[in-house]
Every structure is written in C-alpha cells, then in structure tokens.
Design an enzyme around this catalytic site. Sequence first.
Site, short mmCIF file in Angstrom:
data_model
loop_
_atom_site.label_atom_id
_atom_site.label_comp_id
_atom_site.label_asym_id
_atom_site.label_seq_id
_atom_site.Cartn_x
_atom_site.Cartn_y
_atom_site.Cartn_z
N ARG A 166 0.84 -1.20 0.00
CA ARG A 166 0.00 0.00 0.00
C ARG A 166 0.88 1.25 0.00
O ARG A 166 0.64 2.20 -0.76
CB ARG A 166 -0.92 -0.03 1.23
CG ARG A 166 -1.81 1.16 1.39
CD ARG A 166 -2.54 1.10 2.72
NE ARG A 166 -3.55 0.05 2.79
CZ ARG A 166 -3.41 -1.08 3.47
NH1 ARG A 166 -2.31 -1.35 4.13
NH2 ARG A 166 -4.39 -1.97 3.50
N ARG A 249 9.78 -2.05 8.17
CA ARG A 249 10.11 -2.79 9.37
C ARG A 249 11.62 -2.92 9.45
O ARG A 249 12.29 -3.23 8.45
CB ARG A 249 9.47 -4.18 9.36
CG ARG A 249 7.95 -4.16 9.46
CD ARG A 249 7.48 -3.71 10.83
NE ARG A 249 6.03 -3.71 10.97
CZ ARG A 249 5.25 -2.66 10.80
NH1 ARG A 249 5.78 -1.48 10.46
NH2 ARG A 249 3.93 -2.75 10.95
N GLU A 277 14.69 -2.11 17.84
CA GLU A 277 14.04 -0.80 17.86
C GLU A 277 13.64 -0.44 19.28
O GLU A 277 12.82 -1.15 19.88
CB GLU A 277 12.80 -0.82 16.97
CG GLU A 277 12.19 0.55 16.74
CD GLU A 277 11.05 0.51 15.73
OE1 GLU A 277 10.93 1.47 14.94
OE2 GLU A 277 10.30 -0.47 15.72
N HIS A 296 10.22 6.13 14.76
CA HIS A 296 9.00 5.48 14.26
C HIS A 296 7.85 6.50 14.15
O HIS A 296 6.76 6.28 14.68
CB HIS A 296 8.60 4.32 15.17
CG HIS A 296 7.86 3.23 14.45
ND1 HIS A 296 8.13 1.90 14.61
CD2 HIS A 296 6.84 3.28 13.54
CE1 HIS A 296 7.32 1.17 13.86
NE2 HIS A 296 6.54 1.99 13.19
N ALA A 300 0.80 8.13 11.12
CA ALA A 300 0.00 9.24 11.64
C ALA A 300 0.50 9.68 13.01
O ALA A 300 0.71 8.87 13.90
CB ALA A 300 -1.46 8.81 11.73
#
Length: 338
Positions: A166, A249, A277, A296, A300
Amino acid sequence: MSAPVARADRPTAVCVMSPDVAGLVLPAELRDRLAEMAHLVPDPSGASVHAAFPEALAEAEVLVSSWGCPRLTAEVLARAPKLRAVLHAAGTVKSLVSEAVWERGIVVSSAADANAGPVIAYTVALITLAARRTLTMAARYGTGWPDHALRRGGDGLTVGIIGASRIGRGVIAQLTRSDAGYRILLSDPYVTDKEARSLGAEPVELAELCRRSAVVSVHAPLLPETTGLLDTKLLALLPDGAAVINTARGAIVDTEALTRECVSGRLEAYLDVTDPEPVPPGHPLVSLPNVLLTPHIAGAQGTEVRRLGQYAVAEFARWLAGEPLRGEVTRQALARLA
C-alpha cells in the site's frame, strides 16, 4: 470476505486503547458519532474509552481498538462471547489478532489505509533529502558552499522501491507525478511485469535494483523470507553515495551490514525503523553524520491520528448498514501484510 450483516438496532460496542492516544484517536465528536450508532460500554471511571478490557466485554458485539489494546487471545475472547467485529483504529493488526479470532469468524478491519498517507508523504520527503545527499553535504560543508559540480539533485535520479505494498504503491504514484522525472525501479515477487509498468515502474530483480538505484526505499512486509533481505551482499551492490530509506520494518535490513556501510561513509541511511528498535545507546548509527534516525514517526502523528478514528467510525457505519468493510483484513491476506 465476511458476509455483511445489516443491523436495525444499536449494537453494544467497547473502545479499548491506551489513555494517551484515546483523545487523539477518538476525540469527542467521533465518540459522539459512535454513540449515535452503538451502545458504548463505559469503563468504571465513566470514560467511554477503556485503557484495559473491562468485565463488560462480555456484552460487546463490536470492539473499536487502537494502540494499547491487549492481544485477542482465545482466553480473552472467551470473555467476549458476543463479539462479532474488531475495528482497529491503527495500522497493522498482526500483534492484535490471534488464530482464535479467525476460528470464531470475527470480522477484522484495519485503518491502515488512513495511516498510509502520512507514511507516503514522509517517505517522499526522505527521498527528496536523499536525492540531494543532504546528510553527507551537511556534514561535509555545514554552512559552507560546495562547488556546483559536487552537488546532486533529483532530476532523472533512479529510485528503487522494494515492495509494491500500500505504501510502496503510494510512493511510486507520488514520484511519477513529480516533475523530477525519476526513474523508478520496482522489485516485488508478487507483482507481474505488466502491473509494475502500469504503476509507472520498471520491474527488476532485487540485485539489479540495488546496482542501479541512487536511493532505495523499503516497503515490503516483514515475513520470514524478507527478514534480513537487504544483507551484506545486496548492500555492497549499491553505488557509492547511494541512500537506504526504511519506513517499513527494521528487520528487513541487516542492521550490522548497513552500519558497516555507513561507518565507511559509502552510503547514507534514513531510518524510521531499526532492528532492534530502538537501537541501543552508543550504537554507531546513533552518532553517524550520514545517518538520520527517527523514532517510528512516519505514520499518523498528533493531529493526524484523528484520521484513524474517523476511518474506524466509518467502518462501524458500514458494518451496521451491512456494507462490505473497506479495511477488512482476512486470515489469508494477513500473512502478506505489514
């Protein structure tokens, strides 16, 4: 696809997410809209968004979840015998759903579509920076003025996209609309040559993509076959001065192999995700001038998070009306999703 279920009455719904994001994901106007369509189960404090599963989950037919929602294990679902739908106001549901969800036939929706826009915009911004070798130029010249012969721009630059996800497709769409005339390469084993060209990209094998690209942007899902995908061998194929961008990722890129390339000064890296992470304090990636680490934040953030709540509330309306869910995630599709 799950069969739509039309509802004439108001089903019982419960919202479960971390308190620190609840007000952003579901501000008052969205909670009010949800309350018009459903009986919202309040938590013991009287709030309409729960920080943990309440006993009243036993009555819930719909769960509106987000970050901080516990995993839906068989034990949890045993407390929710009436649950029929999970509407996740966030991106991936891999850490949320278990096999028990599919076995129960519970429909699952994700707001990943709503989260895609910010990630796409963020990635394109990083590509713009990488096209100019921004980190290297800033470290080398500071506020000085390099000769024009030493500068690089984006016009005609070759950008390699790993994964027509996507996000990957959205990035390609943005790049093809740019007046920079980017040459776009795409490597994705699930995409046909015809489909890749229809997207505006040249289909290539991953090794060729690495050899030809000045900027490589990672958009593949984390799967057993993609773990450590960009390894020592493939990173060595990148031209001197190339950049690696990862907003997907962290484990898709071999961290130590990339670190060696960046320590040498040969490559730049723009990393919103890492493996581990976050990287531990003192790791070379933290202090290298040719590496940008961000925590990260491609998805949004802040005021953008409301988009996820809007998406979930709209999905609720579709579910209530018996319409197909736009963000439905199936057991079969989940394996190939981020």
